[in-house]
Design an enzyme around this catalytic site. Structure first.
Site, short mmCIF file in Angstrom:
data_model
loop_
_atom_site.label_atom_id
_atom_site.label_comp_id
_atom_site.label_asym_id
_atom_site.label_seq_id
_atom_site.Cartn_x
_atom_site.Cartn_y
_atom_site.Cartn_z
CG ASP A 106 -2.02 -1.04 1.25
OD1 ASP A 106 -2.45 -1.79 0.30
OD2 ASP A 106 -2.36 -1.51 2.34
N1 URA Z 1 -1.16 -6.08 3.58
C1 URA Z 1 -1.75 -4.87 3.68
O1 URA Z 1 -2.94 -4.47 4.27
N2 URA Z 1 -0.94 -4.00 3.12
C2 URA Z 1 0.32 -4.09 2.44
O2 URA Z 1 0.66 -3.01 2.02
C3 URA Z 1 0.74 -5.44 2.36
C4 URA Z 1 -0.13 -6.46 2.86
#
Ligand code: URA
Length: 240
Positions: A106
């Site tokens: 993310d």
């Molecule tokens: N899980 C998440 O919620 N976000 C990420 O960036 C990676 C795994």
């Protein structure tokens, strides 16, 4: 295989830019089949030539395998977008070769992100069938307990009814946990923790399979994976 200029052969290995390659060659630091070649335009067959740079043998031009210490605030999108992405951190020569993100983090997630131009490699790393474990560390609101650990082990069911594969939750101290998952569903770790009443404040990926984040890389720093690292994460890939 058509003959290629020596500066291009060096640049294609990902070790340096084209202009750096020219400098190395003119300085006599590039040995071709054991002898110094000082002409960047000299041509060789990249498939058969053996080149060393500043005393180190360089691999034949092949695919790129890159480890990035992802900072917060950048998308791990591979396609063109007006928003800043991790590809903006990469040298133009690598971007031109079609580098893309191997899986996603993310925008606000930090830590270990791999990039490559090798679709086989990406498939192996991302596919749950490969059973490659990804380790995250999360700062959460609240404190994880034994019930939460058990729920992760049994497989969390997310709010939308999606069932996650069994995962490991490791309470580290109040407000800090580690999570090991084998899949990469959208916002998965955040949603798994939220489903247990543990909303995530920050998330960092520490490890993919046997490959740990290189802590000597500053945020935004990157480097090529070594042969051993590629082999550890995708055994046999390089000898195909
Ligand atoms: N899980 C998440 O919620 N976000 C990420 O960036 C990676 C795994």
């Amino acid at each position: 295989m058509p003959l290629l200029r020596l500066d291009k052969i060096l640049c294609d290995t990902g070790r340096c830019s084209r202009s750096q390659a020219k400098e190395f060659i003119r300085a006599g630091q590039a040995l071709v089949n054991g002898a110094a070649v000082r002409d960047p335009a000299a041509k060789f067959d990249p498939e058969t030539v053996s080149v060393s740079l500043a005393g180190e043998t360089v691999e034949k031009p092949g695919h790129l395998y890159v480890m990035l210490h992802k900072p917060a605030g950048l998308l791990s999108a591979s396609r063109d977008t007006r928003k800043p992405t991790v590809l903006d951190l990469m040298p133009p020569a690598w971007r031109k070769r079609g580098l893309f993100c191997v899986g996603r983090l993310d925008k606000d997630t930090t830590g270990l992100l791999l990039l490559s131009d090798d679709g086989d490699f990406a498939h192996r790393v991302i596919s749950p069938k490969s059973e490659i474990v990804k380790l995250y560390e999360a700062e959460v609101e609240g404190t994880a307990g034994e019930e939460d650990v058990r729920a992760f082990r049994e497989g969390i069911v997310l709010k939308d009814g999606l069932r996650c594969l069994p995962a490991v939750l490791r309470p580290m101290r109040p407000g800090l946990v580690q999570v090991e998952v084998m899949e990469g569903k959208y916002h998965q770790v955040k949603r798994m923790l939220a489903s247990r009443g543990l909303p995530v404040r920050s998330l960092r990926r520490l490890r993919i399979g046997g490959l740990w984040m290189d802590e000597t890389l500053a945020s935004g720093g990157y480097r090529l994976l070594t042969r051993e690292e590629i082999d550890a994460i995708a055994p046999g890939l390089l000898s195909k």
